[in-house]
Design a protein around this motif. Structure first.
Motif, PDB file in Angstrom:
ATOM      1  N   SER A  15     -10.471  -2.063   3.475  1.00 53.05           N
ATOM      2  CA  SER A  15     -11.469  -1.984   2.407  1.00 53.05           C
ATOM      3  C   SER A  15     -12.037  -0.572   2.277  1.00 53.05           C
ATOM      4  O   SER A  15     -12.284  -0.106   1.167  1.00 53.05           O
ATOM      5  N   SER A  16     -12.216   0.141   3.398  1.00 51.64           N
ATOM      6  CA  SER A  16     -12.737   1.508   3.306  1.00 51.64           C
ATOM      7  C   SER A  16     -11.686   2.449   2.721  1.00 51.64           C
ATOM      8  O   SER A  16     -12.013   3.336   1.935  1.00 51.64           O
ATOM      9  N   ILE A  17     -10.403   2.252   3.089  1.00 58.63           N
ATOM     10  CA  ILE A  17      -9.329   3.060   2.499  1.00 58.63           C
ATOM     11  C   ILE A  17      -9.245   2.779   1.000  1.00 58.63           C
ATOM     12  O   ILE A  17      -9.142   3.698   0.189  1.00 58.63           O
ATOM     13  N   PHE A  18      -9.313   1.496   0.620  1.00 56.05           N
ATOM     14  CA  PHE A  18      -9.282   1.145  -0.798  1.00 56.05           C
ATOM     15  C   PHE A  18     -10.441   1.813  -1.534  1.00 56.05           C
ATOM     16  O   PHE A  18     -10.241   2.418  -2.598  1.00 56.05           O
ATOM     17  N   GLN A  23     -12.053   5.704  -5.474  1.00 51.99           N
ATOM     18  CA  GLN A  23     -12.918   6.782  -5.950  1.00 51.99           C
ATOM     19  C   GLN A  23     -12.095   8.022  -6.285  1.00 51.99           C
ATOM     20  O   GLN A  23     -12.284   8.635  -7.336  1.00 51.99           O
ATOM     21  N   GLN A  24     -11.147   8.390  -5.402  1.00 56.60           N
ATOM     22  CA  GLN A  24     -10.337   9.583  -5.620  1.00 56.60           C
ATOM     23  C   GLN A  24      -9.437   9.458  -6.841  1.00 56.60           C
ATOM     24  O   GLN A  24      -9.137  10.435  -7.496  1.00 56.60           O
ATOM     25  N   ALA A  25      -8.976   8.268  -7.134  1.00 64.19           N
ATOM     26  CA  ALA A  25      -8.065   8.039  -8.264  1.00 64.19           C
ATOM     27  C   ALA A  25      -8.825   7.712  -9.543  1.00 64.19           C
ATOM     28  O   ALA A  25      -8.248   7.170 -10.483  1.00 64.19           O
ATOM     29  N   ASP A  26     -10.114   8.033  -9.591  1.00 67.73           N
ATOM     30  CA  ASP A  26     -10.939   7.718 -10.761  1.00 67.73           C
ATOM     31  C   ASP A  26     -10.850   6.250 -11.134  1.00 67.73           C
ATOM     32  O   ASP A  26     -10.754   5.885 -12.299  1.00 67.73           O
ATOM     33  N   ARG A  27     -10.825   5.383 -10.112  1.00 69.42           N
ATOM     34  CA  ARG A  27     -10.849   3.928 -10.225  1.00 69.42           C
ATOM     35  C   ARG A  27      -9.560   3.319 -10.762  1.00 69.42           C
ATOM     36  O   ARG A  27      -9.497   2.126 -10.996  1.00 69.42           O
ATOM     37  N   HIS A  77      -2.807  -2.709  -6.382  1.00 66.72           N
ATOM     38  CA  HIS A  77      -2.404  -1.506  -5.651  1.00 66.72           C
ATOM     39  C   HIS A  77      -3.232  -0.318  -6.113  1.00 66.72           C
ATOM     40  O   HIS A  77      -3.560  -0.197  -7.279  1.00 66.72           O
ATOM     41  N   ASN A  78      -3.515   0.568  -5.155  1.00 70.57           N
ATOM     42  CA  ASN A  78      -4.098   1.851  -5.525  1.00 70.57           C
ATOM     43  C   ASN A  78      -3.227   2.939  -4.925  1.00 70.57           C
ATOM     44  O   ASN A  78      -2.125   2.677  -4.460  1.00 70.57           O
ATOM     45  N   SER A  79      -3.717   4.157  -4.902  1.00 76.92           N
ATOM     46  CA  SER A  79      -2.941   5.296  -4.424  1.00 76.92           C
ATOM     47  C   SER A  79      -2.334   5.015  -3.054  1.00 76.92           C
ATOM     48  O   SER A  79      -2.972   4.426  -2.190  1.00 76.92           O
ATOM     49  N   ILE A  80      -1.088   5.457  -2.850  1.00 74.29           N
ATOM     50  CA  ILE A  80      -0.455   5.234  -1.552  1.00 74.29           C
ATOM     51  C   ILE A  80      -0.389   6.507  -0.721  1.00 74.29           C
ATOM     52  O   ILE A  80       0.184   6.525   0.348  1.00 74.29           O
ATOM     53  N   ASP A  81      -0.970   7.596  -1.186  1.00 76.75           N
ATOM     54  CA  ASP A  81      -0.942   8.849  -0.436  1.00 76.75           C
ATOM     55  C   ASP A  81      -2.252   9.014   0.315  1.00 76.75           C
ATOM     56  O   ASP A  81      -3.302   9.133  -0.281  1.00 76.75           O
ATOM     57  N   ASP A  82      -2.175   9.013   1.628  1.00 72.82           N
ATOM     58  CA  ASP A  82      -3.359   9.196   2.463  1.00 72.82           C
ATOM     59  C   ASP A  82      -3.216  10.529   3.185  1.00 72.82           C
ATOM     60  O   ASP A  82      -3.002  10.583   4.396  1.00 72.82           O
ATOM     61  N   ASP A  84      -1.647  13.341   4.881  1.00 73.03           N
ATOM     62  CA  ASP A  84      -0.376  13.594   5.561  1.00 73.03           C
ATOM     63  C   ASP A  84       0.272  12.341   6.117  1.00 73.03           C
ATOM     64  O   ASP A  84       1.346  12.418   6.690  1.00 73.03           O
ATOM     65  N   ARG A  85      -0.367  11.196   6.020  1.00 74.77           N
ATOM     66  CA  ARG A  85       0.200   9.960   6.561  1.00 74.77           C
ATOM     67  C   ARG A  85       0.681   9.080   5.429  1.00 74.77           C
ATOM     68  O   ARG A  85      -0.025   8.884   4.450  1.00 74.77           O
ATOM     69  N   ALA A  86       1.866   8.550   5.585  1.00 79.81           N
ATOM     70  CA  ALA A  86       2.375   7.597   4.596  1.00 79.81           C
ATOM     71  C   ALA A  86       1.800   6.228   4.941  1.00 79.81           C
ATOM     72  O   ALA A  86       2.052   5.693   6.009  1.00 79.81           O
ATOM     73  N   ILE A  87       0.979   5.690   4.073  1.00 77.01           N
ATOM     74  CA  ILE A  87       0.365   4.379   4.284  1.00 77.01           C
ATOM     75  C   ILE A  87       0.197   3.723   2.914  1.00 77.01           C
ATOM     76  O   ILE A  87      -0.068   4.399   1.934  1.00 77.01           O
ATOM     77  N   ALA A  88       0.402   2.453   2.864  1.00 73.91           N
ATOM     78  CA  ALA A  88       0.219   1.716   1.620  1.00 73.91           C
ATOM     79  C   ALA A  88      -0.396   0.374   1.946  1.00 73.91           C
ATOM     80  O   ALA A  88      -0.281  -0.123   3.067  1.00 73.91           O
ATOM     81  N   SER A  89      -1.075  -0.192   0.977  1.00 74.66           N
ATOM     82  CA  SER A  89      -1.650  -1.518   1.178  1.00 74.66           C
ATOM     83  C   SER A  89      -1.656  -2.247  -0.154  1.00 74.66           C
ATOM     84  O   SER A  89      -1.652  -1.639  -1.212  1.00 74.66           O
ATOM     85  N   SER A  90      -1.626  -3.555  -0.072  1.00 73.10           N
ATOM     86  CA  SER A  90      -1.773  -4.365  -1.275  1.00 73.10           C
ATOM     87  C   SER A  90      -2.623  -5.569  -0.937  1.00 73.10           C
ATOM     88  O   SER A  90      -2.704  -5.983   0.216  1.00 73.10           O
ATOM     89  N   VAL A  91      -3.270  -6.095  -1.931  1.00 74.33           N
ATOM     90  CA  VAL A  91      -4.064  -7.303  -1.794  1.00 74.33           C
ATOM     91  C   VAL A  91      -3.500  -8.306  -2.792  1.00 74.33           C
ATOM     92  O   VAL A  91      -3.355  -7.998  -3.972  1.00 74.33           O
ATOM     93  N   GLU A  92      -3.122  -9.482  -2.302  1.00 76.47           N
ATOM     94  CA  GLU A  92      -2.600 -10.529  -3.173  1.00 76.47           C
ATOM     95  C   GLU A  92      -3.551 -11.713  -3.094  1.00 76.47           C
ATOM     96  O   GLU A  92      -4.068 -12.025  -2.023  1.00 76.47           O
ATOM     97  N   GLY A  93      -3.789 -12.348  -4.211  1.00 77.49           N
ATOM     98  CA  GLY A  93      -4.694 -13.481  -4.228  1.00 77.49           C
ATOM     99  C   GLY A  93      -4.102 -14.657  -4.977  1.00 77.49           C
ATOM    100  O   GLY A  93      -3.337 -14.489  -5.911  1.00 77.49           O
ATOM    101  N   ASP A  94      -4.462 -15.840  -4.526  1.00 75.06           N
ATOM    102  CA  ASP A  94      -4.098 -17.059  -5.226  1.00 75.06           C
ATOM    103  C   ASP A  94      -5.171 -18.103  -4.941  1.00 75.06           C
ATOM    104  O   ASP A  94      -6.238 -17.772  -4.440  1.00 75.06           O
ATOM    105  N   ASP A  95      -4.899 -19.356  -5.247  1.00 76.26           N
ATOM    106  CA  ASP A  95      -5.891 -20.414  -5.041  1.00 76.26           C
ATOM    107  C   ASP A  95      -6.262 -20.610  -3.579  1.00 76.26           C
ATOM    108  O   ASP A  95      -7.284 -21.207  -3.266  1.00 76.26           O
ATOM    109  N   HIS A  96      -5.430 -20.119  -2.669  1.00 80.19           N
ATOM    110  CA  HIS A  96      -5.670 -20.312  -1.238  1.00 80.19           C
ATOM    111  C   HIS A  96      -6.384 -19.132  -0.591  1.00 80.19           C
ATOM    112  O   HIS A  96      -6.657 -19.168   0.593  1.00 80.19           O
ATOM    113  N   GLY A  97      -6.678 -18.085  -1.320  1.00 76.15           N
ATOM    114  CA  GLY A  97      -7.399 -16.943  -0.766  1.00 76.15           C
ATOM    115  C   GLY A  97      -6.632 -15.643  -0.933  1.00 76.15           C
ATOM    116  O   GLY A  97      -5.737 -15.531  -1.758  1.00 76.15           O
TER     117      GLY A  97
END
Length: 127
Positions: A15-18, A23-27, A77-82, A84-97
């Motif tokens: 959540s803090s990375i997101f 903020q950096q990607a102008d939302r 998805h938001n920016s995947i460039d952190d 010098d470290r390659a890191i990516a994250s995604s959040v998926e949602g459905d009826d179960h959370g």
């Protein structure tokens, strides 16, 4: 529905990375939905946190919202460039959370869901 506070408590690093990248990607983020024919659709969105909820607003009747009305599963998805470290994250949602997936260079993919096992965020590795 999971609130932003519950998500942040269960996955503080994600959540803090997101929040920082948001903020950096102008939302700007990319919303992935499923079209009626089952193929994915990617739409640019500018989500915000309002009254404790992550809100994705837009014009009514657009294809992304028709997709979500028909099938509430999504990925955000938001920016995947952190720097010098390659890191990516995604959040998926459905009826179960929510399901949070994290990828780091050279490491296996990790998936966690807020509130699993009553402890908040145990992660399990995917095969």
């Amino acid at each position: 529905m999971t609130t932003w506070q519950e998500f942040a408590a269960a996955a503080p690093r994600v959540s803090s990375i997101f929040a920082r990248r948001h903020q950096q990607a102008d939302r700007l983020c990319l919303l992935g939905t499923l079209r009626s024919d089952g193929y994915p659709r990617i739409s640019p969105v500018e989500p915000c946190i309002f009254e404790g909820q992550l809100v994705i607003a837009g014009m009514p009747g657009t294809t992304k919202f028709l997709d979500l009305n028909r099938d509430p599963r999504f990925t955000l998805h938001n920016s995947i460039d952190d720097h010098d470290r390659a890191i990516a994250s995604s959040v998926e949602g459905d009826d179960h959370g929510l399901k949070i997936t994290i990828w780091k260079a050279g490491e296996p993919e990790q998936v966690t869901s807020p509130g699993q096992s009553g402890q908040g965020s145990p992660a399990r590795l995917l095969p």
